[in-house]
Design an enzyme around this catalytic site. Sequence first.
Site, short mmCIF file in Angstrom:
data_model
loop_
_atom_site.label_atom_id
_atom_site.label_comp_id
_atom_site.label_asym_id
_atom_site.label_seq_id
_atom_site.Cartn_x
_atom_site.Cartn_y
_atom_site.Cartn_z
N ARG A 174 0.85 -1.19 0.00
CA ARG A 174 0.00 0.00 0.00
C ARG A 174 0.88 1.23 0.00
NH1 ARG A 174 1.51 1.94 4.21
NH2 ARG A 174 0.31 3.81 3.78
N GLY A 175 0.19 2.38 -0.12
CA GLY A 175 0.94 3.64 -0.20
C GLY A 175 1.08 4.02 -1.66
N ALA A 176 0.69 5.24 -1.99
CA ALA A 176 0.62 5.64 -3.39
C ALA A 176 1.90 5.34 -4.16
CB ALA A 176 0.26 7.13 -3.45
N ARG A 204 -6.41 0.03 -8.05
CA ARG A 204 -6.99 0.96 -7.07
C ARG A 204 -7.16 2.31 -7.75
NH1 ARG A 204 -4.27 1.42 -1.30
NH2 ARG A 204 -6.29 2.28 -0.72
N GLN A 223 -3.75 2.52 9.65
CA GLN A 223 -2.39 2.65 9.12
C GLN A 223 -1.51 3.44 10.11
OE1 GLN A 223 -5.14 3.04 7.27
NE2 GLN A 223 -4.83 2.61 5.10
N ASP A 234 -2.53 11.03 -2.19
CA ASP A 234 -2.68 9.97 -3.19
C ASP A 234 -2.86 10.54 -4.58
OD1 ASP A 234 -3.77 8.87 -0.44
OD2 ASP A 234 -3.06 7.19 -1.65
N ASN A 251 -6.39 12.27 0.00
CA ASN A 251 -5.55 11.53 0.92
C ASN A 251 -6.44 10.66 1.79
OD1 ASN A 251 -2.81 10.99 1.85
ND2 ASN A 251 -3.44 11.93 3.78
N LYS A 252 -5.82 9.88 2.67
CA LYS A 252 -6.59 8.97 3.50
C LYS A 252 -7.74 9.67 4.20
CE LYS A 252 -6.01 5.68 3.47
NZ LYS A 252 -6.66 4.81 2.48
C1 LIG Z 1 2.99 8.29 0.62
S1 LIG Z 1 1.62 7.24 0.61
C2 LIG Z 1 0.27 8.34 0.43
C3 LIG Z 1 -1.00 7.79 0.96
O1 LIG Z 1 -1.20 6.36 0.78
C4 LIG Z 1 -2.04 5.90 1.86
O2 LIG Z 1 -3.16 5.22 1.39
P1 LIG Z 1 -3.29 3.61 1.59
O3 LIG Z 1 -2.83 3.27 2.97
O4 LIG Z 1 -4.78 3.35 1.35
O5 LIG Z 1 -2.43 3.03 0.50
C5 LIG Z 1 -2.45 7.14 2.57
O6 LIG Z 1 -3.54 7.79 1.92
C6 LIG Z 1 -1.20 7.94 2.45
O7 LIG Z 1 -1.33 9.23 2.89
#
Ligand SMILES: CSC[C@H]1O[C@H](OP(=O)(O)O)[C@H](O)[C@@H]1O
Length: 339
Positions: A49-51, A86, A186, A227, A237-238
């Site tokens: 995960r993570g953009a 995604r 997270q 994101d 963002n989240k």
């Molecule tokens: C640098 S990662 C940016 C972003 O990714 C996370 O989303 P996810 O945990 O659903 O992949 C989160 O929105 C972070 O801020």
Amino acid sequence: MNDLHALSIFVDDNQLSILDQTQLPNKKQWLVCDSIDSMVLMIQKLQIRGAPAIGIAACLLLAIKAEKGLAEEDFIRNANRLRAARPTAVNLMNNIDSLLQASKTGYPKSVVDEAERLFYEDIELCNKLSELGNSLISPNSNILTHCNTGGLATVGVGTAIGVIRKAHGSGKNVKVWVGETRPLLQGGRLTAWEMGELGVPYRLICDSMAAMLMARGEVDCIFVGADRIAANGDFANKIGTYNLAVLASYHEIPFYVVAPHTTVDLACENGNLIPIEERNASEVKGVSGGFGDCIWAPEGAPVYNPAFDVTPAHLVSAWILDTGIYRVEDVQTGKLARR
Ligand SMILES: CSC[C@H]1O[C@H](OP(=O)(O)O)[C@H](O)[C@@H]1O
């Protein structure tokens, strides 16, 4: 493909392995990812995960497959399957588009070279972000952050957490409020783990506690990831990020978004056009995964579970990109778009 090593991704002897982030912090379990189907699932289950990290992991798998003889037409078909895994984070689309572009000139070697370039580029961009973001942090700051934006979400030191790590490493005596980030936690699972690993002083809070801390003057600044950043500076963002932006504006606390330029989507005019992923109801009705299963909501409880929200540009104090620090007047004059 050369061997590559990052906190949540590694390539060894042309085999891709992913650190299953749904099992953290209790278990460090590596999963071999050797098929497109498994990568799609790992992305959708947030095992990776993570953009930035999902974009690079997808490209590394495609490049390994290409090098192992995947026919070019199958490469293109599978690239487009991964591209749709995604919908919100644009890094996945941007990275795969650059791989598709590269495939037009010398497949498969050009694809392998581009995937490796993206890997090393992210490390370099994270380092630039941490330097630029650190310049905005005063000594003895209490920083609030949301979700997870460190080495688990990128292949470098991270975005917002990369800034925090740099400030800590430069001796600024920063303390961090870590928002747990319901529903997938997270913050509570991953950022708390990363802060511990890095030795950064932190305290974990429920998302609902942020307002009281700001009212008490116990938050000096807020750093979050992104994101997707629209051309006008609105960003996704989240879920829960917008809450913090509104509170920061009310309490006149600097609110910073940190992201590599690969998170900017120039084709997206404003935040209303960013697709917001909706996820399974089970994630809100309880918790499940490496930390055990516990469902507290009624079985038939109707649920709405958007994984992201959009923060309008006017609530952002500055956008910290690897190309520079931008203020709202820069964005209003289109400077964010001119990379
Ligand atoms: C640098 S990662 C940016 C972003 O990714 C996370 O989303 P996810 O945990 O659903 O992949 C989160 O929105 C972070 O801020």
